[in-house]
Design an enzyme around this catalytic site. Structure first.
Site, PDB file in Angstrom:
ATOM      1  N   ARG A   1       0.821  -1.229   0.000  1.00 53.29           N
ATOM      2  CA  ARG A   1       0.000   0.000   0.000  1.00 53.29           C
ATOM      3  C   ARG A   1       0.852   1.276   0.000  1.00 53.29           C
ATOM      4  NH1 ARG A   1      -2.265  -3.695  -1.024  1.00 53.29           N
ATOM      5  NH2 ARG A   1      -3.946  -4.729   0.085  1.00 53.29           N
TER       6      ARG A   1
ATOM      7  N   SER B   1     -10.699  -1.923   3.673  1.00 52.10           N
ATOM      8  CA  SER B   1      -9.927  -1.970   4.923  1.00 52.10           C
ATOM      9  C   SER B   1      -9.581  -0.562   5.377  1.00 52.10           C
ATOM     10  CB  SER B   1      -8.624  -2.743   4.713  1.00 52.10           C
ATOM     11  OG  SER B   1      -8.934  -4.081   4.412  1.00 52.10           O
TER      12      SER B   1
ATOM     13  N   GLU C   1      -5.249   2.993   6.337  1.00 55.90           N
ATOM     14  CA  GLU C   1      -5.040   2.779   4.901  1.00 55.90           C
ATOM     15  C   GLU C   1      -5.891   3.803   4.139  1.00 55.90           C
ATOM     16  OE1 GLU C   1      -5.159  -1.298   3.543  1.00 55.90           O
ATOM     17  OE2 GLU C   1      -6.112  -0.692   1.663  1.00 55.90           O
TER      18      GLU C   1
HETATM   19  C1  LIG Z   1     -15.729  -2.697  -0.754  1.00 58.77           C
HETATM   20  C2  LIG Z   1     -14.288  -2.277  -0.889  1.00 58.77           C
HETATM   21  C3  LIG Z   1     -13.303  -3.237  -0.978  1.00 58.77           C
HETATM   22  C4  LIG Z   1     -11.971  -2.862  -1.113  1.00 58.77           C
HETATM   23  N1  LIG Z   1     -11.025  -3.834  -1.200  1.00 58.77           N
HETATM   24  C5  LIG Z   1      -9.734  -3.507  -1.383  1.00 58.77           C
HETATM   25  C6  LIG Z   1      -8.728  -4.524  -1.515  1.00 58.77           C
HETATM   26  O1  LIG Z   1      -9.002  -5.718  -1.466  1.00 58.77           O
HETATM   27  N2  LIG Z   1      -7.446  -4.136  -1.683  1.00 58.77           N
HETATM   28  C7  LIG Z   1      -7.097  -2.833  -1.734  1.00 58.77           C
HETATM   29  O2  LIG Z   1      -5.901  -2.542  -1.911  1.00 58.77           O
HETATM   30  N3  LIG Z   1      -8.025  -1.849  -1.606  1.00 58.77           N
HETATM   31  C8  LIG Z   1      -9.323  -2.156  -1.433  1.00 58.77           C
HETATM   32  N4  LIG Z   1     -10.264  -1.165  -1.296  1.00 58.77           N
HETATM   33  C9  LIG Z   1      -9.847   0.240  -1.252  1.00 58.77           C
HETATM   34  C10 LIG Z   1      -9.842   0.940  -2.616  1.00 58.77           C
HETATM   35  O3  LIG Z   1     -10.781   0.373  -3.495  1.00 58.77           O
HETATM   36  C11 LIG Z   1      -8.450   0.918  -3.244  1.00 58.77           C
HETATM   37  O4  LIG Z   1      -7.497   1.562  -2.422  1.00 58.77           O
HETATM   38  C12 LIG Z   1      -8.445   1.603  -4.616  1.00 58.77           C
HETATM   39  O5  LIG Z   1      -7.183   1.407  -5.200  1.00 58.77           O
HETATM   40  C13 LIG Z   1      -8.746   3.100  -4.546  1.00 58.77           C
HETATM   41  O6  LIG Z   1      -8.992   3.535  -5.865  1.00 58.77           O
HETATM   42  P1  LIG Z   1      -9.897   4.819  -6.153  1.00 58.77           P
HETATM   43  O7  LIG Z   1      -9.874   5.053  -7.611  1.00 58.77           O
HETATM   44  O8  LIG Z   1     -11.227   4.663  -5.525  1.00 58.77           O
HETATM   45  O9  LIG Z   1      -9.053   5.926  -5.396  1.00 58.77           O
HETATM   46  P2  LIG Z   1      -9.615   7.175  -4.574  1.00 58.77           P
HETATM   47  O10 LIG Z   1     -10.286   6.691  -3.340  1.00 58.77           O
HETATM   48  O11 LIG Z   1     -10.368   8.074  -5.455  1.00 58.77           O
HETATM   49  O12 LIG Z   1      -8.240   7.872  -4.161  1.00 58.77           O
HETATM   50  C14 LIG Z   1      -7.370   7.274  -3.227  1.00 58.77           C
HETATM   51  C15 LIG Z   1      -6.103   8.145  -3.112  1.00 58.77           C
HETATM   52  O13 LIG Z   1      -5.414   8.138  -4.360  1.00 58.77           O
HETATM   53  C16 LIG Z   1      -5.351   9.448  -4.915  1.00 58.77           C
HETATM   54  N5  LIG Z   1      -5.579   9.285  -6.362  1.00 58.77           N
HETATM   55  C17 LIG Z   1      -6.638   8.705  -6.969  1.00 58.77           C
HETATM   56  N6  LIG Z   1      -6.449   8.682  -8.300  1.00 58.77           N
HETATM   57  C18 LIG Z   1      -5.255   9.281  -8.527  1.00 58.77           C
HETATM   58  C19 LIG Z   1      -4.510   9.561  -9.701  1.00 58.77           C
HETATM   59  N7  LIG Z   1      -4.942   9.227 -10.910  1.00 58.77           N
HETATM   60  N8  LIG Z   1      -3.314  10.196  -9.573  1.00 58.77           N
HETATM   61  C20 LIG Z   1      -2.839  10.554  -8.344  1.00 58.77           C
HETATM   62  N9  LIG Z   1      -3.508  10.321  -7.197  1.00 58.77           N
HETATM   63  C21 LIG Z   1      -4.698   9.667  -7.294  1.00 58.77           C
HETATM   64  C22 LIG Z   1      -6.436  10.239  -4.237  1.00 58.77           C
HETATM   65  O14 LIG Z   1      -6.147  11.629  -4.222  1.00 58.77           O
HETATM   66  C23 LIG Z   1      -6.420   9.614  -2.841  1.00 58.77           C
HETATM   67  O15 LIG Z   1      -5.373  10.157  -2.081  1.00 58.77           O
HETATM   68  C24 LIG Z   1     -11.614  -1.500  -1.152  1.00 58.77           C
HETATM   69  C25 LIG Z   1     -12.613  -0.529  -1.065  1.00 58.77           C
HETATM   70  C26 LIG Z   1     -13.933  -0.908  -0.936  1.00 58.77           C
HETATM   71  C27 LIG Z   1     -15.006   0.150  -0.870  1.00 58.77           C
END
Ligand SMILES: Cc1cc2nc3c(=O)[nH]c(=O)nc-3n(C[C@H](O)[C@H](O)[C@H](O)COP(=O)(O)OP(=O)(O)OC[C@H]3O[C@@H](n4cnc5c(N)ncnc54)[C@H](O)[C@@H]3O)c2cc1C
Length: 305
Positions: free
Chosen positions: A178, A227, A297
């Site tokens: 992460r 998480s 996280e």
């Molecule tokens: C039901 C559920 C299950 C999940 N399971 C997992 C899992 O198994 N494993 C896991 O690792 N995560 C999991 N997650 C967490 C999440 O889905 C991941 O961390 C995912 O990678 C976040 O992506 P996002 O596009 O939603 O990012 P966002 O939530 O939109 O952003 C997260 C961070 O990244 C930054 N960011 C986003 N896009 C960019 C970009 N293009 N350039 C620079 N910065 C950026 C944002 O500013 C923020 O700081 C889960 C979440 C949920 C709701």
């Protein structure tokens, strides 16, 4: 109410409206899977990469930017965020060539996984079960089921705060659990992956197994962010929180899930403050009982008291 800060010259953002969609005071609760968070001072969805470059050049350096994917790992304060939120969902092209796949930041990880399966490419099956976008997946080095983004990532195109584009090889990003090293205030615009050939049927079967394991162990019917804490070395945050007696504990409209103690769910009326209070409570009690610091996280963006 948006955080009170000295108003910067308000004219800078006007040209952004011609480069995509621009809103002021957009509620971030609509753009995060937790369903909480106050207004973004400016909320911009660039129509394409060129529009994004131009916007970065127009936005004064003293104004922070907040890249937004699916908001599935983001907690925004109830008072909102004084920043230019950049929603990357219109950057959603996907290109396949042999075992190489390049995806723009706004491609959903689930779509990426589906396309890879269709073309018999293995290594990113886990993405079928993670609700974020490719950009957010890279920034978080997302992973589960013994796979993570860094296993297959080859390079990323990153836009610096100035609007300049830079390409990084994955091994320059010091990726670990992460964790990714990227320049401050930069935006991942696209990412290239190298996968392995395998049978589409077997890939789909692995994805099905992962989905069903997840739905039987996690509270997916209620708004959450996955998480909440990273697993400390050699242990599990969920085990520690449960052992601390906090499984099912609630504050306001937020609850530590009674199905999975590393999830906080919004039971309908939660505020960001409720969720943060639960996060701090879990950290405090786990520290008192086990001398272990739980590190969030979930990305707590903006300003917190
Ligand atoms: C039901 C559920 C299950 C999940 N399971 C997992 C899992 O198994 N494993 C896991 O690792 N995560 C999991 N997650 C967490 C999440 O889905 C991941 O961390 C995912 O990678 C976040 O992506 P996002 O596009 O939603 O990012 P966002 O939530 O939109 O952003 C997260 C961070 O990244 C930054 N960011 C986003 N896009 C960019 C970009 N293009 N350039 C620079 N910065 C950026 C944002 O500013 C923020 O700081 C889960 C979440 C949920 C709701």
């Amino acid at each position: 109410m948006i955080p009170s800060q000295a108003e910067t010259d308000d004219a800078w953002h006007m040209p952004l409206a011609a480069l995509g969609s621009l809103r002021e005071g957009e509620s971030m609760a609509r753009h995060t899977t937790l369903g909480v968070g106050g207004p973004a001072r400016w909320f911009f969805r660039p129509a394409n990469r060129a529009a994004l470059v131009r916007a970065m050049q127009l936005c004064p350096a003293e104004i922070g930017i907040l890249p937004l994917g699916r908001g599935s790992n983001m907690l925004v304060p109830d008072i909102g965020i004084y920043a230019l939120v950049v929603d990357l969902s219109e950057l959603n092209e996907l290109y396949l060539e042999g075992c190489m796949v390049r995806a723009e930041a706004g491609v959903r990880m689930s779509r990426f996984a589906r396309q890879c399966a269709e073309h018999g490419l293995s290594g990113c099956e886990f993405m079928a079960t993670v609700p974020g976008d490719i950009g957010g997946g890279v920034v978080m080095n997302a992973g589960c089921f013994s796979q993570q983004v860094s296993d297959t990532l080859k390079s990323v195109d990153v836009m610096l705060r100035s609007g300049e584009m830079v390409e990084f090889d994955a091994d320059e990003l010091e990726m670990s659990y992460r964790h990714v090293e990227l320049p401050n205030q930069s935006i991942v615009v696209s990412a290239s992956f190298e996968l392995r050939p395998d049978s589409p049927d077997q890939i789909r079967e692995r994805m099905r197994t992962m989905r069903s394991r997840r739905s039987s162990t996690q509270p997916l019917a209620q708004p959450n962010c996955g998480s909440v804490f990273k697993n400390p070395e050699g242990d599990h945050a969920a085990r520690l929180i449960e052992a601390a007696g906090l499984k099912g504990f609630s504050i306001g409209g937020a609850r530590i899930s009674s199905q999975h103690a590393n999830f906080i769910v919004n039971e309908g009326e939660a505020s960001s403050a409720d969720i943060v209070e639960l996060i701090r409570r879990a950290q405090r009690v786990v520290k008192e009982k086990f001398e272990i610091e739980l590190e969030p996280e979930v990305r707590m963006v903006g300003e917190w008291m």
